[in-house]
Design a protein around this motif. Structure first.
Motif, PDB file in Angstrom:
ATOM      1  N   PHE A  52      -7.119  -3.153   3.468  1.00 55.81           N
ATOM      2  CA  PHE A  52      -7.008  -4.365   2.662  1.00 55.81           C
ATOM      3  C   PHE A  52      -5.553  -4.813   2.608  1.00 55.81           C
ATOM      4  CE2 PHE A  52     -10.610  -2.012   0.984  1.00 55.81           C
ATOM      5  CZ  PHE A  52     -11.578  -2.987   0.842  1.00 55.81           C
ATOM      6  N   PRO A  53      -5.313  -6.119   2.526  1.00 53.24           N
ATOM      7  CA  PRO A  53      -3.944  -6.575   2.276  1.00 53.24           C
ATOM      8  C   PRO A  53      -3.582  -6.236   0.830  1.00 53.24           C
ATOM      9  CG  PRO A  53      -5.453  -8.424   2.217  1.00 53.24           C
ATOM     10  CD  PRO A  53      -6.261  -7.229   2.634  1.00 53.24           C
ATOM     11  N   TRP A  54      -2.293  -6.201   0.534  1.00 56.56           N
ATOM     12  CA  TRP A  54      -1.847  -5.933  -0.831  1.00 56.56           C
ATOM     13  C   TRP A  54      -2.497  -6.931  -1.777  1.00 56.56           C
ATOM     14  CZ3 TRP A  54      -0.056  -2.572  -4.053  1.00 56.56           C
ATOM     15  CH2 TRP A  54       0.433  -2.989  -5.285  1.00 56.56           C
ATOM     16  N   THR A  55      -2.924  -6.444  -2.895  1.00 59.94           N
ATOM     17  CA  THR A  55      -3.530  -7.278  -3.914  1.00 59.94           C
ATOM     18  C   THR A  55      -2.972  -6.866  -5.263  1.00 59.94           C
ATOM     19  OG1 THR A  55      -5.628  -8.100  -4.799  1.00 59.94           O
ATOM     20  CG2 THR A  55      -5.535  -5.767  -4.245  1.00 59.94           C
ATOM     21  N   GLU A 100       3.978  -7.248   1.973  1.00 60.07           N
ATOM     22  CA  GLU A 100       3.878  -6.939   3.394  1.00 60.07           C
ATOM     23  C   GLU A 100       3.158  -5.617   3.648  1.00 60.07           C
ATOM     24  OE1 GLU A 100       7.950  -7.054   4.603  1.00 60.07           O
ATOM     25  OE2 GLU A 100       8.101  -9.214   4.296  1.00 60.07           O
ATOM     26  N   SER A 101       2.771  -4.924   2.595  1.00 61.13           N
ATOM     27  CA  SER A 101       2.119  -3.623   2.745  1.00 61.13           C
ATOM     28  C   SER A 101       0.600  -3.770   2.764  1.00 61.13           C
ATOM     29  CB  SER A 101       2.564  -2.691   1.616  1.00 61.13           C
ATOM     30  OG  SER A 101       2.196  -3.231   0.375  1.00 61.13           O
ATOM     31  N   SER A 102      -0.079  -2.658   2.984  1.00 60.82           N
ATOM     32  CA  SER A 102      -1.545  -2.655   3.052  1.00 60.82           C
ATOM     33  C   SER A 102      -2.102  -1.532   2.203  1.00 60.82           C
ATOM     34  CB  SER A 102      -2.010  -2.446   4.496  1.00 60.82           C
ATOM     35  OG  SER A 102      -1.575  -3.483   5.320  1.00 60.82           O
ATOM     36  N   LEU A 103      -3.361  -1.668   1.858  1.00 57.29           N
ATOM     37  CA  LEU A 103      -4.087  -0.627   1.138  1.00 57.29           C
ATOM     38  C   LEU A 103      -5.132  -0.056   2.086  1.00 57.29           C
ATOM     39  CD1 LEU A 103      -4.648  -2.429  -2.292  1.00 57.29           C
ATOM     40  CD2 LEU A 103      -2.888  -0.741  -1.703  1.00 57.29           C
TER      41      LEU A 103
END
Length: 175
Positions: A52-55, A100-103
């Motif tokens: 997932f994109p950062w949320t 810019e990070s991901s989960l």
């Protein structure tokens, strides 16, 4: 929005590469490669879940600094763990760095509703891209697997997400 599109394109490329490998009987990649706080990690594909994109993450009081809180991922509340800080490498990230990070959600088969915050997705890896390997150090956590070294000399630490998800430190989020 551009970050979500880039993430979606990466997921589509990864899925098509896996499908092509299956249909051509090629060796299938074993790991999802990620970077977090300048460290390289390999996560077994069978133990990794959706990306997932950062949320937005809702902080939870009285928890360890590496437990960022809970996020709504596909309609369910998921605990978000900063992988780098959990492993003792990270610092607090700016909003831009978080954007810019991901989960990386853990596979549902692990029965732990958690996602790992990683700085960058580095694609799929298989053993044939590495030139050397080393067993984990004697004092390494039990969820550390083999360290692999690629042709460029970069070190990639394998993380067993199943063992990590059951590790007492991971399960004990209270401060």
């Amino acid at each position: 929005m551009a970050n979500r599109e880039a993430l979606r394109e990466l997921q589509i490329r990864l899925a098509s590469r896996l499908q092509a490998a299956r249909s051509e009987n090629l060796s299938v990649s074993s790991w999802l490669a990620v970077e977090s706080a300048g460290q390289n990690y390999l996560m077994p594909l069978a133990q990794a879940g959706e990306i997932f994109p950062w949320t937005s993450v809702q902080a939870v009081p009285y928890t360890r600094d590496w437990f960022l809180g809970v996020a709504n991922l596909r309609g369910g509340l998921t605990g978000v763990v900063d992988l780098a800080r959990l492993l003792g490498h990270g610092t607090v990230r700016s909003e831009q760095a978080l954007g810019e990070s991901s989960l990386l959600a853990l596979n549902a088969a692990l029965e732990v509703n958690a996602a790992l915050l990683v700085d960058r997705l580095a694609g799929l890896r298989s053993t044939d891209v590495f030139v050397n390997s080393e067993p984990p150090a004697g004092d390494a956590p039990d969820f550390f697997g083999t360290t692999y070294i690629d042709a460029g000399g970069a070190r990639w630490q394998e993380l067993n997400l199943q063992v990590l998800s059951q590790h007492p430190a991971f399960l004990s989020i209270s401060a």
